[in-house]
Motif scaffolding. Structure first.
Motif, PDB file in Angstrom:
ATOM      1  N   ASP A 175       0.842  -1.201   0.000  1.00 54.21           N
ATOM      2  CA  ASP A 175       0.000   0.000   0.000  1.00 54.21           C
ATOM      3  C   ASP A 175       0.877   1.252   0.000  1.00 54.21           C
ATOM      4  OD1 ASP A 175      -1.918   1.918   0.244  1.00 54.21           O
ATOM      5  OD2 ASP A 175      -2.535   1.378   2.286  1.00 54.21           O
ATOM      6  N   PHE A 176       1.024   1.866  -1.183  1.00 58.48           N
ATOM      7  CA  PHE A 176       1.848   3.066  -1.294  1.00 58.48           C
ATOM      8  C   PHE A 176       1.106   4.329  -0.856  1.00 58.48           C
ATOM      9  CE2 PHE A 176       4.062   0.210  -4.227  1.00 58.48           C
ATOM     10  CZ  PHE A 176       5.380   0.412  -3.843  1.00 58.48           C
ATOM     11  N   SER A 177      -0.168   4.198  -0.523  1.00 53.13           N
ATOM     12  CA  SER A 177      -0.906   5.369  -0.042  1.00 53.13           C
ATOM     13  C   SER A 177      -0.631   5.646   1.432  1.00 53.13           C
ATOM     14  CB  SER A 177      -2.407   5.177  -0.259  1.00 53.13           C
ATOM     15  OG  SER A 177      -2.903   4.110   0.544  1.00 53.13           O
ATOM     16  N   ARG A 178       0.018   4.705   2.113  1.00 53.61           N
ATOM     17  CA  ARG A 178       0.400   4.927   3.504  1.00 53.61           C
ATOM     18  C   ARG A 178       1.405   6.066   3.600  1.00 53.61           C
ATOM     19  NH1 ARG A 178       3.139  -0.392   4.682  1.00 53.61           N
ATOM     20  NH2 ARG A 178       4.248   1.034   6.105  1.00 53.61           N
ATOM     21  N   SER A 179       1.334   6.814   4.658  1.00 50.48           N
ATOM     22  CA  SER A 179       2.264   7.934   4.846  1.00 50.48           C
ATOM     23  C   SER A 179       3.557   7.502   5.524  1.00 50.48           C
ATOM     24  CB  SER A 179       1.598   9.038   5.664  1.00 50.48           C
ATOM     25  OG  SER A 179       1.222   8.544   6.950  1.00 50.48           O
ATOM     26  N   ASP A 180       3.608   6.242   5.991  1.00 51.25           N
ATOM     27  CA  ASP A 180       4.783   5.804   6.735  1.00 51.25           C
ATOM     28  C   ASP A 180       5.559   4.683   6.047  1.00 51.25           C
ATOM     29  OD1 ASP A 180       2.811   3.907   7.005  1.00 51.25           O
ATOM     30  OD2 ASP A 180       3.249   3.467   9.125  1.00 51.25           O
ATOM     31  N   TRP A 181       5.286   4.437   4.739  1.00 50.44           N
ATOM     32  CA  TRP A 181       5.995   3.339   4.077  1.00 50.44           C
ATOM     33  C   TRP A 181       7.444   3.751   3.790  1.00 50.44           C
ATOM     34  CZ3 TRP A 181       8.174   3.633  -0.829  1.00 50.44           C
ATOM     35  CH2 TRP A 181       7.771   4.694  -1.644  1.00 50.44           C
ATOM     36  N   THR A 182       8.295   2.747   3.725  1.00 48.54           N
ATOM     37  CA  THR A 182       9.697   2.991   3.416  1.00 48.54           C
ATOM     38  C   THR A 182      10.088   2.212   2.168  1.00 48.54           C
ATOM     39  OG1 THR A 182      10.526   1.131   4.740  1.00 48.54           O
ATOM     40  CG2 THR A 182      10.214   3.263   5.870  1.00 48.54           C
ATOM     41  N   PRO A 183      11.035   2.730   1.388  1.00 54.14           N
ATOM     42  CA  PRO A 183      11.479   2.007   0.187  1.00 54.14           C
ATOM     43  C   PRO A 183      12.018   0.614   0.501  1.00 54.14           C
ATOM     44  CG  PRO A 183      12.237   4.281   0.126  1.00 54.14           C
ATOM     45  CD  PRO A 183      11.660   4.064   1.485  1.00 54.14           C
ATOM     46  N   GLU A 184      12.673   0.472   1.639  1.00 55.78           N
ATOM     47  CA  GLU A 184      13.260  -0.820   2.000  1.00 55.78           C
ATOM     48  C   GLU A 184      12.182  -1.891   2.186  1.00 55.78           C
ATOM     49  OE1 GLU A 184      15.930   2.398   2.579  1.00 55.78           O
ATOM     50  OE2 GLU A 184      13.965   2.051   3.528  1.00 55.78           O
ATOM     51  N   GLU A 185      11.110  -1.555   2.895  1.00 58.04           N
ATOM     52  CA  GLU A 185      10.068  -2.552   3.122  1.00 58.04           C
ATOM     53  C   GLU A 185       9.286  -2.847   1.844  1.00 58.04           C
ATOM     54  OE1 GLU A 185       6.662  -1.581   5.526  1.00 58.04           O
ATOM     55  OE2 GLU A 185       6.943   0.587   5.235  1.00 58.04           O
ATOM     56  N   ALA A 186       9.120  -1.832   0.980  1.00 54.74           N
ATOM     57  CA  ALA A 186       8.417  -2.061  -0.283  1.00 54.74           C
ATOM     58  C   ALA A 186       9.209  -2.999  -1.183  1.00 54.74           C
ATOM     59  CB  ALA A 186       8.163  -0.730  -0.989  1.00 54.74           C
ATOM     60  N   LYS A 187      10.512  -2.747  -1.311  1.00 54.84           N
ATOM     61  CA  LYS A 187      11.359  -3.597  -2.154  1.00 54.84           C
ATOM     62  C   LYS A 187      11.396  -5.024  -1.620  1.00 54.84           C
ATOM     63  CE  LYS A 187      14.290   0.231  -3.695  1.00 54.84           C
ATOM     64  NZ  LYS A 187      15.641   0.834  -3.665  1.00 54.84           N
ATOM     65  N   GLU A 188      11.480  -5.163  -0.301  1.00 56.44           N
ATOM     66  CA  GLU A 188      11.514  -6.496   0.309  1.00 56.44           C
ATOM     67  C   GLU A 188      10.206  -7.241   0.068  1.00 56.44           C
ATOM     68  OE1 GLU A 188      12.326  -9.915   2.304  1.00 56.44           O
ATOM     69  OE2 GLU A 188      13.719  -8.350   1.608  1.00 56.44           O
ATOM     70  N   ARG A 189       9.116  -6.507   0.109  1.00 57.15           N
ATOM     71  CA  ARG A 189       7.800  -7.139  -0.093  1.00 57.15           C
ATOM     72  C   ARG A 189       7.696  -7.758  -1.478  1.00 57.15           C
ATOM     73  NH1 ARG A 189       4.062 -10.419   1.123  1.00 57.15           N
ATOM     74  NH2 ARG A 189       1.915  -9.777   0.644  1.00 57.15           N
ATOM     75  N   TYR A 190       8.089  -7.016  -2.509  1.00 53.75           N
ATOM     76  CA  TYR A 190       8.002  -7.553  -3.872  1.00 53.75           C
ATOM     77  C   TYR A 190       9.066  -8.625  -4.122  1.00 53.75           C
ATOM     78  CZ  TYR A 190       4.627  -3.942  -5.034  1.00 53.75           C
ATOM     79  OH  TYR A 190       3.501  -3.155  -5.064  1.00 53.75           O
ATOM     80  N   ALA A 191      10.241  -8.470  -3.508  1.00 59.33           N
ATOM     81  CA  ALA A 191      11.308  -9.443  -3.720  1.00 59.33           C
ATOM     82  C   ALA A 191      10.962 -10.805  -3.140  1.00 59.33           C
ATOM     83  CB  ALA A 191      12.609  -8.932  -3.112  1.00 59.33           C
ATOM     84  N   SER A 192      10.160 -10.824  -2.087  1.00 57.11           N
ATOM     85  CA  SER A 192       9.849 -12.083  -1.411  1.00 57.11           C
ATOM     86  C   SER A 192       8.493 -12.673  -1.781  1.00 57.11           C
ATOM     87  CB  SER A 192       9.903 -11.872   0.111  1.00 57.11           C
ATOM     88  OG  SER A 192       8.943 -10.903   0.523  1.00 57.11           O
ATOM     89  N   ALA A 193       7.673 -11.910  -2.523  1.00 49.70           N
ATOM     90  CA  ALA A 193       6.304 -12.359  -2.804  1.00 49.70           C
ATOM     91  C   ALA A 193       6.246 -13.300  -4.002  1.00 49.70           C
ATOM     92  CB  ALA A 193       5.406 -11.145  -3.053  1.00 49.70           C
ATOM     93  N   VAL A 194       5.641 -14.449  -3.818  1.00 48.15           N
ATOM     94  CA  VAL A 194       5.358 -15.403  -4.894  1.00 48.15           C
ATOM     95  C   VAL A 194       3.887 -15.768  -4.778  1.00 48.15           C
ATOM     96  CG1 VAL A 194       5.852 -17.654  -5.896  1.00 48.15           C
ATOM     97  CG2 VAL A 194       7.703 -16.317  -4.862  1.00 48.15           C
ATOM     98  N   ILE A 195       3.112 -15.433  -5.803  1.00 47.51           N
ATOM     99  CA  ILE A 195       1.671 -15.711  -5.808  1.00 47.51           C
ATOM    100  C   ILE A 195       1.427 -16.993  -6.590  1.00 47.51           C
ATOM    101  CG2 ILE A 195      -0.588 -14.863  -6.552  1.00 47.51           C
ATOM    102  CD1 ILE A 195       0.465 -12.038  -6.089  1.00 47.51           C
ATOM    103  N   LYS A 196       0.824 -17.964  -5.943  1.00 41.27           N
ATOM    104  CA  LYS A 196       0.690 -19.289  -6.535  1.00 41.27           C
ATOM    105  C   LYS A 196      -0.745 -19.591  -6.940  1.00 41.27           C
ATOM    106  CE  LYS A 196       4.609 -21.234  -4.008  1.00 41.27           C
ATOM    107  NZ  LYS A 196       5.089 -22.330  -3.140  1.00 41.27           N
ATOM    108  N   SER A 197      -0.884 -20.343  -8.018  1.00 44.85           N
ATOM    109  CA  SER A 197      -2.165 -20.882  -8.444  1.00 44.85           C
ATOM    110  C   SER A 197      -1.956 -22.362  -8.756  1.00 44.85           C
ATOM    111  CB  SER A 197      -2.680 -20.139  -9.686  1.00 44.85           C
ATOM    112  OG  SER A 197      -1.854 -20.412 -10.807  1.00 44.85           O
ATOM    113  N   GLU A 198      -2.997 -23.021  -9.219  1.00 44.70           N
ATOM    114  CA  GLU A 198      -2.881 -24.443  -9.516  1.00 44.70           C
ATOM    115  C   GLU A 198      -1.911 -24.722 -10.653  1.00 44.70           C
ATOM    116  OE1 GLU A 198      -6.706 -26.046 -10.273  1.00 44.70           O
ATOM    117  OE2 GLU A 198      -7.457 -25.745  -8.211  1.00 44.70           O
ATOM    118  N   GLU A 199      -1.778 -23.748 -11.580  1.00 48.46           N
ATOM    119  CA  GLU A 199      -0.964 -24.005 -12.761  1.00 48.46           C
ATOM    120  C   GLU A 199       0.339 -23.221 -12.828  1.00 48.46           C
ATOM    121  OE1 GLU A 199      -4.000 -21.106 -15.258  1.00 48.46           O
ATOM    122  OE2 GLU A 199      -3.207 -22.896 -16.185  1.00 48.46           O
TER     123      GLU A 199
END
Length: 312
Positions: free
Chosen positions: A198-222
């Motif tokens: 959520d980039f609309s937050r006033s307290d987000w930091t670049p470090e936590e945003a980059k870490e979030r995308y670097a670690s996120a894997v969205i899985k489906s059946e295929e």
């Protein structure tokens, strides 16, 4: 192409470089100018962007307008740029309104408000064909690990470029909702990508945003999906930063995602860098031309004043 699109008291006017020959047989659909009754986002004095007299010079919403009567204020991109006054915006894919043949373009630009009065003067727009972005994705195969897709961060999941689609035969913009890309890039999974941070937050930091995308894997059946925002997350907090696109890698479940996720992330980072460099080069080149044009026009228009001062 570089365009300078003026409000011209509601009538609109355009200056395009290089010179473009107008195809008078083409047309476009007006979005109307009621949006100009919105509060001016720069002045914040509860006054509209334009007055009613100026707004009445526009065609109404839904009217098909001949290109010879082109008014940039009636275009969706101009509206979106003007209402989002503090950042550079992108839009597209869209069909070139100046050409009778179907040509898909992408665009980037921003509005120009008078710094003293806060009046909306114009919007700068740089359009470019989608070939450059398509070639970036086409050149990257991940050794047949997965496929890449560049998808706009909007409610429809508009596909800007994908190794699974061909815009040359498309009659309208393709979206995740109405087009099969992937495997596994569905509207449901795309909503998950959009909600990763959520980039609309006033307290987000670049470090936590980059870490979030670097670690996120969205899985489906295929498949498993890895995503990264475009433009890249800034190194310092920017309250106006919002992703315009997501570059998505879809990896079939037949591959071992846990052995390749780092490779894929590195490749995505490299491609994001190339996309940002491409956009920056287009933008900087356009701004240089604009400043040269403004300087040339200002020099020409002030010649009489210079002459008066010398002779007076």
């Amino acid at each position: 192409d570089l365009g300078y699109y003026f409000t011209n008291s509601g009538a609109g006017s355009s200056m395009i470089f290089p010179h473009t020959t107008l195809d008078s047989s083409s047309s476009y659909l007006s979005v109307g100018c009621d949006w100009l009754r919105s509060m001016n986002p720069v002045r914040m004095d509860e006054k509209p962007i334009l007055i009613d007299e100026e707004i009445r010079r526009c065609h109404s919403e839904g009217v098909e307008v001949p290109t010879r009567e082109y008014n940039p204020l009636e275009r969706g991109w101009f509206r979106d740029f003007a209402l989002d006054a503090f950042r550079t915006n992108t839009f597209g894919p869209y069909i070139n309104a100046w050409n009778s043949e179907t040509q898909w373009l992408m665009g980037a630009g921003r509005p120009i408000y008078d710094p003293i009065t806060g009046t909306l003067v114009a919007c700068i727009l740089i359009d470019y064909t989608m070939d450059g972005i398509d070639s970036l994705l086409a050149d990257l195969t991940f050794n047949q690990i997965g496929t890449l897709h560049l998808v706009r961060n909007d409610e429809f999941g508009t596909i800007a470029s994908s190794q699974d689609v061909d815009y040359s035969t498309a009659a309208s913009a393709l979206t995740v909702n109405n087009t099969v890309i992937g495997p596994g890039v569905t509207m449901e999974k795309y909503r998950e990508i959009q909600s990763l941070f959520d980039f609309s937050r006033s307290d987000w930091t670049p470090e936590e945003a980059k870490e979030r995308y670097a670690s996120a894997v969205i899985k489906s059946e295929e498949s498993s999906l890895i995503a990264y925002p475009v433009p890249s997350i800034p190194d310092e907090y920017d309250p106006y930063f919002r992703p315009d696109f997501f570059i998505i890698c879809s990896v079939s479940r037949e591959n071992n995602i846990f052995t390749i996720d780092e490779l894929v992330q590195e490749e995505i980072d490299d491609q994001v860098t190339k996309l940002v460099v491409l956009i920056l080069c287009l933008g900087l080149g356009g701004l240089v031309v604009i400043f040269l044009l403004i300087f040339a026009m200002a020099t020409y228009l002030t010649r009489p004043l210079v002459y008066i001062n010398k002779t007076g």
